[in-house]
Scaffold this motif. Structure first.
Motif, short mmCIF file in Angstrom:
data_model
loop_
_atom_site.label_atom_id
_atom_site.label_comp_id
_atom_site.label_asym_id
_atom_site.label_seq_id
_atom_site.Cartn_x
_atom_site.Cartn_y
_atom_site.Cartn_z
N ILE A 88 0.83 -1.21 0.00
CA ILE A 88 0.00 0.00 0.00
C ILE A 88 0.86 1.25 0.00
N ALA A 89 2.11 1.13 -0.42
CA ALA A 89 2.99 2.29 -0.47
C ALA A 89 2.43 3.35 -1.41
N ARG A 90 2.59 4.61 -1.03
CA ARG A 90 2.07 5.70 -1.86
C ARG A 90 2.91 5.90 -3.12
N ARG A 91 4.18 5.60 -3.04
CA ARG A 91 5.04 5.77 -4.20
C ARG A 91 4.62 4.78 -5.29
N GLY A 92 4.33 5.29 -6.45
CA GLY A 92 3.91 4.46 -7.57
C GLY A 92 2.46 4.02 -7.52
N ALA A 93 1.72 4.48 -6.51
CA ALA A 93 0.33 4.03 -6.36
C ALA A 93 -0.53 4.43 -7.55
N GLY A 94 -0.34 5.67 -8.03
CA GLY A 94 -1.15 6.13 -9.15
C GLY A 94 -0.93 5.31 -10.41
N GLY A 95 0.33 5.00 -10.71
CA GLY A 95 0.62 4.20 -11.89
C GLY A 95 0.06 2.80 -11.80
N GLU A 96 0.17 2.20 -10.60
CA GLU A 96 -0.37 0.85 -10.41
C GLU A 96 -1.90 0.85 -10.54
N ALA A 97 -2.55 1.85 -9.95
CA ALA A 97 -4.01 1.94 -10.03
C ALA A 97 -4.47 2.12 -11.48
N LEU A 98 -3.74 2.95 -12.23
CA LEU A 98 -4.10 3.17 -13.64
C LEU A 98 -3.90 1.90 -14.47
N LEU A 99 -2.80 1.19 -14.22
CA LEU A 99 -2.55 -0.06 -14.94
C LEU A 99 -3.63 -1.09 -14.61
N GLY A 100 -3.97 -1.19 -13.33
CA GLY A 100 -5.04 -2.10 -12.94
C GLY A 100 -6.37 -1.69 -13.54
#
Length: 299
Positions: A88-100
Motif C-alpha cells: 500500500i505504499a504511496r510511491r507508484g500508487a497512481g501508476g499501479e491503479a491506472l494499470l489495474g
C-alpha cells in the motif's frame, strides 16, 4: 521455485522488524494474535466493520470508508502482524491503479463486446443525469474495490500464503470470494463458481504478480464501474447507469439476472488472464512455495 530470500527481494514481505520471536515477549496470547491467522482475523474484523458502516452511505461516505479501511489495515499490519506494508505504499500508487484500471476496463469491454457480437446484449442510452450517475458509481465502487481487496488479497491471501504458499492461497481465497457472493440477488452455485474463478482467482493472481493493492483495487474498481455504467448488473445488483441493457438468449451467453460475471465468455477470459499473471509472478520470483512459507514462519 523461489527461495524465501528471493521472494523477499521480489517484494514478498517476510516477518517484520522485531518479529523473530514475538511470542517470547508477548506470551501465548501474543503468539496467537501475531500468527498469520491471528492478524488475518483481526484485520478482517476491523476492515469488515468499516465496510459494513460505510458501504451503503450517501455521497462520498463509501470512498471515505475506503480511506478508513486503509488506516485500519496499516495499523493491523504494522502493529499486530509487525510486517512492512509495501503493498500500500504511496510511491507508484497512481501508476499501479491506472494499470489495474486499464486491465479491468479491457476485461469488461472485451467481454461485453463479444457477448454483444454473439447477440446477447443490446444497449440504449438511459437518459439519466451524467454527472450524478458517474459520481455515485465512482464513490460506491471506490469503497467496494478498496475494502474487498484489503480483505481478500491484503489480509486473507497474504496470511494463508505464509502458511501454505501462494498457489494454495489463491485457490482458498478464490473459493471464499465466490462463496461470499452466494448471498447476492440472482446468485446460484454456477455464479458463485464463476466469480470464484474469474474474479477471486484472477485478482489473487494479479496481486501476486504486482504485489500491490493499488493495482488490484484499480482492476476491481474499473471492472465494477464499467459494468454499472453500461447498465449490466454487477454481481446481481442493478444500479442506475448511463445505459440500459437488454439481454437476449441463454444465460450461458449473457449471465442472466446475475450479470456479466455469470456468462461463459468472461470466465474463459478470466482464466486466461489468471494463468498469464501467475506465470509472470513465477518468473519474477514472487510466488512463495509451501516449503518456503513454513520456513519463513519458523525463521
Amino acid at each position: 521455485m523461489s527461495t524465501p530470500s528471493t521472494a523477499r527481494r521480489a517484494g514478498v514481505p517476510g516477518p517484520g522488524p522485531g518479529s523473530d520471536d514475538p511470542g517470547a515477549r508477548d506470551g501465548r496470547l501474543g503468539r496467537i494474535v501475531r500468527s498469520p491467522l491471528g492478524w488475518m482475523v483481526t484485520g478482517l474484523v476491523g476492515v469488515g466493520l468499516v465496510s459494513a458502516l460505510t458501504a451503503t452511505g450517501p455521497g462520498p461516505v463509501p470512498a471515505l470508508g475506503a480511506v478508513a479501511a486503509l488506516a485500519v489495515y496499516w495499523l493491523v499490519m504494522r502493529r499486530v502482524a509487525r510486517r512492512p506494508t509495501p503493498e500500500i505504499a504511496r510511491r507508484g500508487a497512481g501508476g499501479e491503479a491506472l494499470l489495474g484500471g486499464a486491465t479491468g476496463l479491457g476485461f469488461v469491454a472485451v467481454s461485453a463486446l463479444l457477448i454483444t457480437a454473439f447477440g446477447g446484449y443490446s444497449f440504449s442510452w438511459a437518459g439519466h443525469g451524467f454527472t450524478a450517475v458517474v459520481w455515485s458509481a465512482v464513490m460506491v465502487q471506490t469503497g467496494a474495490a478498496v475494502t474487498e481487496e484489503l480483505l481478500f488479497r491484503g489480509l486473507a491471501l497474504q496470511a494463508l500464503e505464509q502458511l501454505w504458499g501462494s498457489r494454495a492461497a489463491i485457490v482458498i481465497t478464490g473459493l471464499f470470494f465466490g462463496i461470499a457472493h452466494l448471498s447476492v440477488p440472482e446468485a446460484s452455485a454456477w455464479s458463485a463458481l464463476a466469480i470464484a474463478v474469474e474474479a477471486g482467482v484472477m485478482l489473487g493472481a494479479a496481486f501476486l504478480w504486482r504485489r500491490n493493492i493499488w493495482f488490484v483495487a484499480g482492476l476491481h474498481f474499473a471492472w465494477n464501474t464499467t459494468e454499472g455504467l453500461l447498465g449490466i448488473p454487477v454481481s446481481g445488483h442493478t444500479a442506475e447507469g448511463l445505459f440500459t441493457v437488454d439481454a437476449h438468449g441463454s444465460a450461458v451467453l449473457t449471465g442472466g439476472g446475475f450479470g456479466l460475471e455469470a456468462a461463459r465468455v468472461p470466465v474463459v477470459l478470466g482464466v486466461l488472464l489468471a494463468v498469464r499473471m501467475v506465470v509472470l509472478a513465477r518468473r519474477g520470483g514472487r510466488l512463495l512455495p509451501r516449503r518456503s512459507a513454513r520456513h519463513t514462519q519458523a525463521g
